[in-house]
Design an enzyme around this catalytic site. Structure first.
Site, short mmCIF file in Angstrom:
data_model
loop_
_atom_site.label_atom_id
_atom_site.label_comp_id
_atom_site.label_asym_id
_atom_site.label_seq_id
_atom_site.Cartn_x
_atom_site.Cartn_y
_atom_site.Cartn_z
N LYS A 37 -2.00 -1.51 -3.83
CA LYS A 37 -2.77 -0.32 -3.79
C LYS A 37 -2.24 0.92 -3.59
O LYS A 37 -1.16 0.96 -3.23
CB LYS A 37 -3.86 -0.40 -2.50
CG LYS A 37 -4.50 0.97 -2.34
CD LYS A 37 -5.19 0.60 -0.91
CE LYS A 37 -6.17 1.86 -0.73
NZ LYS A 37 -6.48 1.84 0.71
N LYS A 74 0.89 -1.09 0.11
CA LYS A 74 0.09 0.17 0.09
C LYS A 74 0.95 1.13 -0.10
O LYS A 74 1.61 1.62 0.94
CB LYS A 74 -0.78 -0.15 1.09
CG LYS A 74 -1.75 1.22 1.21
CD LYS A 74 -2.75 1.14 2.36
CE LYS A 74 -3.74 2.56 2.50
NZ LYS A 74 -4.62 2.50 3.46
C1 PBG Z 1 -7.12 3.76 5.35
C2 PBG Z 1 -7.68 3.28 3.81
C3 PBG Z 1 -7.55 4.13 3.01
C4 PBG Z 1 -8.13 3.62 1.81
C5 PBG Z 1 -8.62 2.45 2.22
N1 PBG Z 1 -8.33 2.37 3.47
C6 PBG Z 1 -6.92 5.60 2.68
C7 PBG Z 1 -5.64 6.23 3.69
O1 PBG Z 1 -4.52 5.31 3.73
O2 PBG Z 1 -5.80 7.11 4.09
C8 PBG Z 1 -8.26 4.49 0.43
C9 PBG Z 1 -9.18 3.84 -0.53
C10 PBG Z 1 -9.53 4.85 -1.62
O3 PBG Z 1 -8.76 5.82 -1.84
O4 PBG Z 1 -10.37 4.56 -2.41
N2 PBG Z 1 -6.89 2.58 6.14
#
Ligand code: PBG
Length: 338
Positions: free
Chosen positions: A261, A204
């Site tokens: 991601k 991520k």
């Molecule tokens: C946070 C989380 C995020 C997303 C899913 N879970 C954002 C972040 O890390 O701030 C992002 C999903 C998206 O942008 O569609 N645990």
């Protein structure tokens, strides 16, 4: 070159593209509704769906509407949903204690969805960002200058057990703390939830494209700032080898599915992960990827349907076995008509 000239070519790849029935015979990648996971936002109360301005076409649902949406998705052939709660600001604090409330919104939502559509695979995020007043995915160190890894992992384990108890099929740690997959696996097993899976957000990245999602769950403005840096836990977008290392660690710690991601800007990572492991690979077409396409389409600059379909096909072609996407329902509807 004279007009009637013919090149003496043995290879004419265009022969395979002459008409659609030929093209379809040699088509290598096919997107199915069964490849999709719909991320859904849930809010408290009985109000009408709340549109999210920065994500056209996406709304936050109350629990009853969420259940209806889940049934529709399942009937359209979408096998899974990923639920994200948006909490009232007054339930948030620096420790994110509401995450461990047995009756917290997302757990009630899971119970309602599993009761109504038991065959649908339900996934919940394991991370503290919807619950903390500062919007970080974990609790802060005593000095307040970083997220405390080991303290956070302990809380995430409790959170995962509560989610398993509520009936989720997969818990999805999205926090990027070190060692959380192994710790969560142990905690689930110790509590008797050996059949609850872990979909690990393994690679991520610290992406600026999460902006609209943070509007959706209210974590952007949680601390009154949009400049929330998650750089000490989410990965540097510059790194490819490190993504493979993160995936290997999560697989070794017991991840059932690994995730990359964002997706569209990280197709090289998806492919490399695909080639490096036999574990199923998910990819998350995140909010910013979705909103870019929507915005350009609203301006009349891009064709919404064709860009949507191409963006998802590219992610599947890169090697994703499943894709989280805010387009899930629309794509499933379009595929059902074909
Ligand atoms: C946070 C989380 C995020 C997303 C899913 N879970 C954002 C972040 O890390 O701030 C992002 C999903 C998206 O942008 O569609 N645990």
């Amino acid at each position: 070159m004279p007009k009637d000239s013919k090149l003496n070519l043995t290879h004419r790849p265009r022969r395979l593209r002459r008409q659609s029935s030929r093209r379809i015979l040699v088509e290598e990648t096919v997107l199915r509704a069964a490849d999709l996971i719909a991320p859904l936002f849930v809010v408290e109360g009985e109000g009408a769906p709340e549109p999210i301005a920065s994500m056209p076409g996406v709304s936050r649902f109350n629990v009853a509407d969420l259940v209806r949406e889940c049934r529709e998705l399942y009937d359209l052939g979408v096998p899974a949903v990923a639920l994200f709660p948006k909490l009232d600001a007054k339930l948030k604090n620096p420790e994110g204690t509401e995450a461990l409330n047995k009756a917290t919104l997302v757990l009630r939502a899971v119970r309602a969805v599993k009761a109504a559509v038991p065959e649908l695979t339900v996934i919940t995020d394991v991370a503290l960002d919807p619950y903390t007043s500062h919007g970080h995915d974990g609790v802060l160190t005593a000095a307040g200058d970083d997220v405390d890894n080991d303290l956070t992992v302990g809380i995430l384990c409790e959170m995962a057990v509560l989610q398993a108890e509520a009936g989720v099929d997969f818990v999805a740690p999205s926090d990027m703390m070190d060692g959380r997959v192994g710790a969560i696996r142990k905690a689930l097993d110790a509590a008797g939830y050996t059949g609850t899976g872990i979909l690990a957000y393994s690679a991520k990245f610290n992406s600026a494209f999460y902006g609209p999602f943070r509007d959706a769950v209210g974590s952007a403005t949680a601390a009154g700032t949009r400049l929330l840096s998650k750089a000490t836990y989410q990965m540097n977008p510059a790194n490819r080898r490190e993504a493979i290392r993160e995936v290997q660690l999560d697989v070794a710690e017991g991840a059932d599915i690994v995730m990359v991601k964002p997706a569209g800007l990280y197709l090289d990572i998806i492919r490399e992960v695909r080639n490096s492991t036999r574990t199923p690979v998910a990819a998350y077409q995140i909010s910013g990827e979705y909103s870019q396409i929507q915005a350009a389409a609203q301006l009349g600059w891009l064709d919404l349907v064709r860009c949507r379909d191409e963006s998802l096909l590219a992610i599947k072609r890169a090697g994703a076995d499943m894709i989280l996407t805010y387009f899930a329902k629309e794509v499933a509807k379009a595929l059902a008509k074909k």
